[in-house]
Design an enzyme around this catalytic site. Structure first.
Site, mmCIF file in Angstrom:
data_model
loop_
_atom_site.group_PDB
_atom_site.id
_atom_site.type_symbol
_atom_site.label_atom_id
_atom_site.label_comp_id
_atom_site.label_asym_id
_atom_site.label_seq_id
_atom_site.Cartn_x
_atom_site.Cartn_y
_atom_site.Cartn_z
ATOM 1 N N LEU A 12 67.430 12.092 48.785
ATOM 2 C CA LEU A 12 66.360 11.114 49.006
ATOM 3 C C LEU A 12 65.262 11.753 49.856
ATOM 4 C CD1 LEU A 12 65.404 8.200 48.610
ATOM 5 C CD2 LEU A 12 66.697 7.581 50.643
ATOM 6 N N HIS A 13 64.092 11.931 49.259
ATOM 7 C CA HIS A 13 62.951 12.530 49.944
ATOM 8 C C HIS A 13 61.711 11.781 49.488
ATOM 9 C CE1 HIS A 13 61.948 14.692 46.191
ATOM 10 N NE2 HIS A 13 63.261 14.766 46.064
ATOM 11 N N GLY A 14 60.546 12.186 49.954
ATOM 12 C CA GLY A 14 59.309 11.456 49.690
ATOM 13 C C GLY A 14 59.054 11.122 48.239
#
Length: 157
Positions: A12-14
């Site tokens: 989960l990242h930008g």
């Protein structure tokens, strides 16, 4: 009900928290990764990346399978994220809740070849995708929802 399972080595990242979450529209995000589920620093970083208004669960692969097989999960729109293609295959093999799989960020590694922008696969991973392709309705390669889907059957041979 699983709306989409995404393979992304960054979890989960930008990019996932904004574009993919907006495209999928989940009520909850399930991170299925043994290391992240047992590492407090990883959990903290993932919780910080969580988009507002969406629940987040961080589970081991075994616990993620149990959660997805729980009848209560069928009424929830879930976006599942795994770090590896191997973990995605375990989820697909042990639950009937997954029909759509997206392979996104898979970093370069020894023996890997670039099959699409930002996606490097080994022969073993291609073999796993061939097996998964038989079990899911849709298997795609793309980094972001606005990209065209790559022809997975051409890549898999």
């Amino acid at each position: 009900m699983v709306e989409l399972l995404r393979v992304d080595d960054r979890l989960l990242h930008g990019q996932v928290a904004t574009t993919w979450t907006n495209a999928v529209g989940p009520e909850a995000i399930l991170i299925a990764n043994d290391e992240a589920a047992t590492n407090e620093m990883s959990k903290l970083a993932l919780k910080m990346a969580k988009p507002a208004g969406v629940k987040l669960a961080i589970k081991t692969i075994e616990d993620a399978i149990a959660l997805l097989n729980n009848p209560k999960a069928k009424g929830i729109k879930i976006f599942v994220i795994t770090r590896t293609i191997e973990d995605a295959e375990k989820l697909v093999a042990h639950t009937n809740q997954i029909d759509k799989v997206n392979v996104g960020g898979v970093k370069k590694k020894e023996g890997g070849k670039m099959v699409a922008a930002g996606i490097y696969l080994t022969e073993e991973e291609i073999a796993i995708l061939r097996r998964m392709r038989k079990k899911v309705a849709e298997l795609e390669l793309r980094m972001v929802p606005s990209e065209s889907k790559h022809n997975i059957d051409k890549i898999l041979g």
